[in-house]
Motif scaffolding. Structure first.
Motif, PDB file in Angstrom:
ATOM      1  N   SER A  43     -16.394  25.230  26.073  1.00  0.00           N
ATOM      2  CA  SER A  43     -17.788  24.710  25.566  1.00  0.00           C
ATOM      3  C   SER A  43     -17.655  24.447  24.213  1.00  0.00           C
ATOM      4  O   SER A  43     -17.045  24.917  23.353  1.00  0.00           O
ATOM      5  N   GLY A  44     -18.378  23.028  24.089  1.00  0.00           N
ATOM      6  CA  GLY A  44     -18.637  22.617  22.658  1.00  0.00           C
ATOM      7  C   GLY A  44     -17.182  21.727  22.036  1.00  0.00           C
ATOM      8  O   GLY A  44     -17.275  21.287  21.172  1.00  0.00           O
ATOM      9  N   LEU A  45     -16.275  21.866  22.876  1.00  0.00           N
ATOM     10  CA  LEU A  45     -14.638  21.322  22.257  1.00  0.00           C
ATOM     11  C   LEU A  45     -14.907  19.693  22.519  1.00  0.00           C
ATOM     12  O   LEU A  45     -14.991  19.344  23.518  1.00  0.00           O
ATOM     13  N   VAL A  46     -14.627  19.030  21.420  1.00  0.00           N
ATOM     14  CA  VAL A  46     -14.575  17.564  21.422  1.00  0.00           C
ATOM     15  C   VAL A  46     -13.265  17.251  20.674  1.00  0.00           C
ATOM     16  O   VAL A  46     -12.916  17.918  19.891  1.00  0.00           O
ATOM     17  N   SER A  47     -12.658  16.178  20.976  1.00  0.00           N
ATOM     18  CA  SER A  47     -11.498  15.442  20.377  1.00  0.00           C
ATOM     19  C   SER A  47     -12.126  13.927  19.772  1.00  0.00           C
ATOM     20  O   SER A  47     -12.486  13.381  20.760  1.00  0.00           O
ATOM     21  N   CYS A  48     -11.771  13.682  18.672  1.00  0.00           N
ATOM     22  CA  CYS A  48     -12.350  12.268  18.401  1.00  0.00           C
ATOM     23  C   CYS A  48     -10.972  11.431  17.835  1.00  0.00           C
ATOM     24  O   CYS A  48     -10.122  11.853  17.206  1.00  0.00           O
ATOM     25  N   LEU A  49     -10.761  10.214  18.433  1.00  0.00           N
ATOM     26  CA  LEU A  49      -9.740   9.294  18.232  1.00  0.00           C
ATOM     27  C   LEU A  49     -10.496   7.889  17.559  1.00  0.00           C
ATOM     28  O   LEU A  49     -11.395   7.280  18.009  1.00  0.00           O
ATOM     29  N   PRO A  50      -9.965   7.479  16.384  1.00  0.00           N
ATOM     30  CA  PRO A  50     -10.314   6.352  15.606  1.00  0.00           C
ATOM     31  C   PRO A  50      -9.566   5.093  16.289  1.00  0.00           C
ATOM     32  O   PRO A  50      -8.896   5.177  17.195  1.00  0.00           O
ATOM     33  N   PRO A  51     -10.352   3.888  15.993  1.00  0.00           N
ATOM     34  CA  PRO A  51      -9.800   2.614  16.566  1.00  0.00           C
ATOM     35  C   PRO A  51      -8.371   2.500  15.990  1.00  0.00           C
ATOM     36  O   PRO A  51      -8.109   3.119  14.813  1.00  0.00           O
ATOM     37  N   GLU A  52      -7.510   1.818  16.679  1.00  0.00           N
ATOM     38  CA  GLU A  52      -6.320   1.531  16.011  1.00  0.00           C
ATOM     39  C   GLU A  52      -6.647   0.505  14.866  1.00  0.00           C
ATOM     40  O   GLU A  52      -7.264  -0.368  14.883  1.00  0.00           O
ATOM     41  N   ASP A  53      -5.935   0.878  13.696  1.00  0.00           N
ATOM     42  CA  ASP A  53      -6.163   0.141  12.305  1.00  0.00           C
ATOM     43  C   ASP A  53      -5.055   0.254  11.523  1.00  0.00           C
ATOM     44  O   ASP A  53      -4.786   1.239  10.706  1.00  0.00           O
ATOM     45  N   PRO A  54      -4.030  -0.906  11.351  1.00  0.00           N
ATOM     46  CA  PRO A  54      -2.881  -0.698  10.508  1.00  0.00           C
ATOM     47  C   PRO A  54      -3.313  -0.771   9.416  1.00  0.00           C
ATOM     48  O   PRO A  54      -2.267  -0.478   8.204  1.00  0.00           O
ATOM     49  N   TYR A  79     -10.146  17.543  16.293  1.00  0.00           N
ATOM     50  CA  TYR A  79     -10.688  18.354  17.144  1.00  0.00           C
ATOM     51  C   TYR A  79     -11.626  19.170  16.563  1.00  0.00           C
ATOM     52  O   TYR A  79     -11.719  19.646  15.351  1.00  0.00           O
ATOM     53  N   HIS A  80     -12.832  19.328  17.250  1.00  0.00           N
ATOM     54  CA  HIS A  80     -13.963  20.156  16.752  1.00  0.00           C
ATOM     55  C   HIS A  80     -14.740  21.031  17.886  1.00  0.00           C
ATOM     56  O   HIS A  80     -14.834  20.188  18.828  1.00  0.00           O
ATOM     57  N   THR A  81     -15.093  22.000  17.380  1.00  0.00           N
ATOM     58  CA  THR A  81     -15.962  22.895  18.451  1.00  0.00           C
ATOM     59  C   THR A  81     -17.383  23.298  17.876  1.00  0.00           C
ATOM     60  O   THR A  81     -17.509  23.649  16.802  1.00  0.00           O
TER      61      THR A  81
END
Length: 127
Positions: A43-54, A79-81
């Motif tokens: 419940s409520g857990l998300v993981s966020c990934l940015p774009p690849e950016d060298p 990761y955030h809940t």
């Protein structure tokens, strides 16, 4: 005989929209999209990934509920809940030295599933 355990997190991808130049006029460039994955088994857990950016030197994540995270190029994901269901605007700022890029996405965090549904999702029994 070895026992193989299969765990399915059943993550849902939520694409984000890029926002053009920042209001400060700091020679910003637009950000590519980023992804936040909502885990229905937790419940409520998300993981966020940015774009690849060298060219990225760092990332700042504002989760829309007051939480702020910073990450670097070595481990750019977070990761955030969320404590409560609802809609939250996630803002990503990419630091590129003399410039920055910004992107936002609105996440819809669902009501918590009951314990049995969560167990079935974690086991991969629900599709």
């Amino acid at each position: 005989m070895p026992i193989i355990v299969r765990l399915c997190f059943c993550l849902l991808a939520v694409p984000a929209l890029a926002i053009a130049d920042s209001p400060q006029g700091d020679n910003s460039v637009s950000a590519d999209h980023f992804d936040c994955l909502i885990n229905p088994a937790v419940s409520g857990l998300v993981s966020c990934l940015p774009p690849e950016d060298p060219t990225a030197q760092g990332f700042r994540w504002e989760m829309g509920d007051g939480a702020v995270y910073t990450s670097d190029g070595a481990e750019p994901y977070i990761y955030h809940t969320y404590a409560e269901p609802g809609e939250y605007t996630v803002t990503l700022t990419i630091n590129r030295g003399g410039s920055s890029a910004h992107a936002q996405s609105v996440l819809s965090i669902p009501q918590a599933t009951d314990d049995e549904t969560s167990r079935q999702l974690a086991r991969g029994h629900l599709r």
